[in-house]
Design a protein around this motif. Structure first.
Motif, PDB file in Angstrom:
ATOM      1  N   SER A  18      -5.404  17.530  24.776  1.00 48.04           N
ATOM      2  CA  SER A  18      -5.177  16.177  24.255  1.00 48.04           C
ATOM      3  C   SER A  18      -3.875  15.647  24.844  1.00 48.04           C
ATOM      4  O   SER A  18      -3.081  16.400  25.428  1.00 48.04           O
ATOM      5  N   ALA A  19      -3.629  14.357  24.665  1.00 52.02           N
ATOM      6  CA  ALA A  19      -2.381  13.771  25.150  1.00 52.02           C
ATOM      7  C   ALA A  19      -1.168  14.435  24.503  1.00 52.02           C
ATOM      8  O   ALA A  19      -0.094  14.527  25.115  1.00 52.02           O
ATOM      9  N   ASP A  20      -1.336  14.933  23.274  1.00 48.14           N
ATOM     10  CA  ASP A  20      -0.225  15.595  22.577  1.00 48.14           C
ATOM     11  C   ASP A  20       0.143  16.928  23.218  1.00 48.14           C
ATOM     12  O   ASP A  20       1.215  17.471  22.945  1.00 48.14           O
ATOM     13  N   ASP A  21      -0.735  17.469  24.040  1.00 50.30           N
ATOM     14  CA  ASP A  21      -0.451  18.734  24.718  1.00 50.30           C
ATOM     15  C   ASP A  21       0.457  18.563  25.929  1.00 50.30           C
ATOM     16  O   ASP A  21       0.898  19.559  26.514  1.00 50.30           O
ATOM     17  N   LEU A  22       0.726  17.321  26.325  1.00 47.77           N
ATOM     18  CA  LEU A  22       1.490  17.058  27.538  1.00 47.77           C
ATOM     19  C   LEU A  22       2.982  16.969  27.262  1.00 47.77           C
ATOM     20  O   LEU A  22       3.407  16.548  26.181  1.00 47.77           O
ATOM     21  N   ALA A  65       2.285  21.014  30.601  1.00 46.47           N
ATOM     22  CA  ALA A  65       2.046  21.403  29.214  1.00 46.47           C
ATOM     23  C   ALA A  65       3.345  21.354  28.422  1.00 46.47           C
ATOM     24  O   ALA A  65       4.415  21.714  28.919  1.00 46.47           O
ATOM     25  N   ALA A  66       3.225  20.930  27.182  1.00 47.48           N
ATOM     26  CA  ALA A  66       4.401  20.831  26.323  1.00 47.48           C
ATOM     27  C   ALA A  66       4.890  22.203  25.869  1.00 47.48           C
ATOM     28  O   ALA A  66       6.071  22.365  25.551  1.00 47.48           O
ATOM     29  N   THR A  67       3.987  23.198  25.835  1.00 47.00           N
ATOM     30  CA  THR A  67       4.358  24.535  25.381  1.00 47.00           C
ATOM     31  C   THR A  67       3.753  25.587  26.307  1.00 47.00           C
ATOM     32  O   THR A  67       2.739  25.356  26.971  1.00 47.00           O
ATOM     33  N   ARG A  68       4.385  26.742  26.314  1.00 44.00           N
ATOM     34  CA  ARG A  68       3.840  27.864  27.088  1.00 44.00           C
ATOM     35  C   ARG A  68       2.516  28.325  26.497  1.00 44.00           C
ATOM     36  O   ARG A  68       1.612  28.772  27.230  1.00 44.00           O
ATOM     37  N   GLU A  69       2.364  28.200  25.180  1.00 42.60           N
ATOM     38  CA  GLU A  69       1.118  28.608  24.531  1.00 42.60           C
ATOM     39  C   GLU A  69      -0.051  27.748  24.994  1.00 42.60           C
ATOM     40  O   GLU A  69      -1.171  28.239  25.183  1.00 42.60           O
ATOM     41  N   ALA A 118      -2.959  21.252  39.030  1.00 45.75           N
ATOM     42  CA  ALA A 118      -1.758  22.073  38.864  1.00 45.75           C
ATOM     43  C   ALA A 118      -1.237  21.893  37.445  1.00 45.75           C
ATOM     44  O   ALA A 118      -0.673  20.848  37.109  1.00 45.75           O
ATOM     45  N   LEU A 119      -1.447  22.893  36.627  1.00 40.70           N
ATOM     46  CA  LEU A 119      -0.962  22.892  35.249  1.00 40.70           C
ATOM     47  C   LEU A 119       0.359  23.646  35.223  1.00 40.70           C
ATOM     48  O   LEU A 119       0.440  24.785  35.707  1.00 40.70           O
ATOM     49  N   VAL A 120       1.397  23.033  34.685  1.00 43.47           N
ATOM     50  CA  VAL A 120       2.735  23.624  34.741  1.00 43.47           C
ATOM     51  C   VAL A 120       3.404  23.579  33.374  1.00 43.47           C
ATOM     52  O   VAL A 120       3.070  22.751  32.516  1.00 43.47           O
ATOM     53  N   TYR A 121       4.346  24.492  33.186  1.00 46.84           N
ATOM     54  CA  TYR A 121       5.202  24.488  32.006  1.00 46.84           C
ATOM     55  C   TYR A 121       6.627  24.739  32.476  1.00 46.84           C
ATOM     56  O   TYR A 121       6.894  25.646  33.271  1.00 46.84           O
ATOM     57  N   HIS A 147       6.240  27.809  35.043  1.00 39.95           N
ATOM     58  CA  HIS A 147       5.033  28.636  35.021  1.00 39.95           C
ATOM     59  C   HIS A 147       3.868  27.722  35.385  1.00 39.95           C
ATOM     60  O   HIS A 147       3.850  26.548  35.000  1.00 39.95           O
ATOM     61  N   ALA A 148       2.896  28.267  36.115  1.00 41.19           N
ATOM     62  CA  ALA A 148       1.810  27.425  36.621  1.00 41.19           C
ATOM     63  C   ALA A 148       0.470  28.132  36.520  1.00 41.19           C
ATOM     64  O   ALA A 148       0.382  29.367  36.571  1.00 41.19           O
TER      65      ALA A 148
END
Length: 275
Positions: free
Chosen positions: A134-138, A158-162, A187-190, A198-199
């Motif tokens: 969701s948008a809240d995950d960003l 991502a807003a969190t590592r989880e 590319a998903l990153v934290y 982390h990617a």
């Protein structure tokens, strides 16, 4: 059948990194034969070398540029010819690679990407839906963009590592979205700290659920950080990838201050035992 070398890139452990196939004598092969070999190898990419020219095939498609297979190719060439610098000619443009042997014998390679660019991301909501995010995950501090440094990648932070660790996406829906927008990976990153990330990289367009190390995306992400002023160059960025897959990978990204300059990506590569 040409000799197929197998190396794990962005690691010094054959059990880590991203496996790549490398064919150093591909001059007599046509595209259909290369595609069949890549499909049989089954890695996310296999590189085919003809002199200084390199082509990259995933199990399903040819891609213009692949970072981890470039690192693997550079190391394989260094093993054959000795370390040094050379220019590889790819569909994306000329890529300079420099290899050196470290203490202990491991060979590392640094690639310099083509000139990068960054643009607004298309219809992010559809990508989020396919990812089941969701948008809240960003992370609002790292906005979605499409970045290019030889191939196009959608960058989502991502807003969190989880959130990053929990990857369960709709393979076909994300593949359709990516094909519609000419994307090679997502590319998903934290962001762990100012220069450590982390990617994870879904790669459904290539027939691969996820890459454990994605050098092309790392180069694109470096360009993204520089273009958006999220880091101050010159700077080295550390990217950890593959941990959630059990194949830890380390990608080092160096950025020059010039916004139009290529991005430098460094990693080791080691042979994978045939057994």
């Amino acid at each position: 059948m040409p000799e197929i070398l197998r190396l794990a890139a962005f690691t010094d452990d054959p059990q880590g990194g991203n496996p790549a196939g490398v064919v150093l004598n591909a001059g007599g092969l046509n595209a259909e034969e290369m595609q069949a070999i890549a499909n049989g190898v089954g890695y996310s990419e296999t590189a085919f070398v003809d002199g200084d020219a390199v082509r990259y095939f995933s199990p399903e498609i040819e891609v213009p540029f692949c970072g981890h297979a470039t690192i693997a190719t550079a190391v394989a060439l260094a093993q054959r010819d000795g370390p040094g610098e050379r220019v590889l000619k790819t569909a994306a443009g000329d890529i300079t690679v420099r290899t050196q042997q470290e203490d202990g014998g491991t060979i590392t390679a640094t690639l310099t990407s083509v000139a990068p660019h960054v643009q607004d991301a298309p219809i992010v909501g559809r990508a989020l839906a396919a990812l089941r995010w969701s948008a809240d995950d960003l992370d609002d501090a790292l906005p979605p963009r499409v970045a290019y440094a030889g191939a196009r990648h959608l960058i989502l932070a991502a807003a969190t590592r989880e959130r990053l660790a929990d990857l369960s996406y709709d393979f076909n829906d994300l593949k359709d979205y990516m094909n519609a927008h000419d994307l090679t990976t997502v590319a998903l990153v934290y962001r762990e700290d100012a220069t450590t990330f982390h990617a994870r990289n879904p790669f459904p367009v290539g027939g691969v659920f996820e890459d454990p190390a994605t050098g092309a995306a790392a180069a694109a992400f470096g360009a993204y950080l520089r273009a958006l002023g999220l880091v101050e160059a010159p700077v080295r960025i550390t990217i950890h990838q593959g941990d959630d897959m059990g194949r830890p990978s380390l990608l080092l990204v160096d950025l020059d201050p010039d916004p139009d300059s290529g991005v430098h990506v460094t990693g080791a590569a080691v042979e994978i035992s045939a057994s």
